[in-house]
Design an enzyme around this catalytic site. Structure first.
Site, short mmCIF file in Angstrom:
data_model
loop_
_atom_site.label_atom_id
_atom_site.label_comp_id
_atom_site.label_asym_id
_atom_site.label_seq_id
_atom_site.Cartn_x
_atom_site.Cartn_y
_atom_site.Cartn_z
N HIS A 5 0.85 -0.89 -0.34
CA HIS A 5 -0.01 -0.17 0.15
C HIS A 5 0.98 1.66 0.46
CE1 HIS A 5 -3.14 2.86 2.15
NE2 HIS A 5 -3.83 2.44 0.72
N HIS A 47 -1.13 10.64 -2.10
CA HIS A 47 -1.98 10.56 -1.70
C HIS A 47 -3.22 11.19 -0.90
CE1 HIS A 47 -4.76 8.78 1.50
NE2 HIS A 47 -5.67 7.90 1.26
#
Length: 111
Positions: A5, A47
């Site tokens: 991730h 992100h």
């Protein structure tokens, strides 16, 4: 399937070339990453819609040019001087992943 991730973000600054390289070396099945568009219409891998949490700077990705973003230093002081912890462009990460056998999951952020 096991996905790294934002790269190997448990140990390295997320969504950086360093994190993606380490993720590939960890024998994961895939890598997940996030993409935002810059002021000059470049696709960068980060992100959050703001730089504040992960880089020394403040404000929205969409208000920075690529050159301005890539000058920012990562907030993880262990990697402050590491040359692979800048905000990468999507093409750079695609090139890196293409050389491996991992899957790529790209989340396109809408700001």
């Amino acid at each position: 399937m096991i996905f790294a991730h934002r790269g190997e973000s448990w140990f390295y600054p997320e969504n950086t070339i360093l994190s993606f390289k380490k993720g590939i070396l960890s024998n994961c099945d895939g890598i997940e990453l996030d993409v935002h568009k810059t002021k000059d219409n470049k696709l960068v891998v980060i992100h959050d819609e703001k730089v504040d949490r992960t880089y020394f700077g403040n404000g929205y990705i969409k208000d920075y040019t690529l050159k301005e973003l890539q000058r920012l230093k990562n907030r993880n002081l262990l990697f402050y001087f590491n040359k692979e912890t800048y905000i990468p462009i999507l093409e750079e990460v695609l090139s890196l992943v293409k050389k491996s056998k991992v899957f790529l999951n790209i989340e396109i952020k809408n700001n």
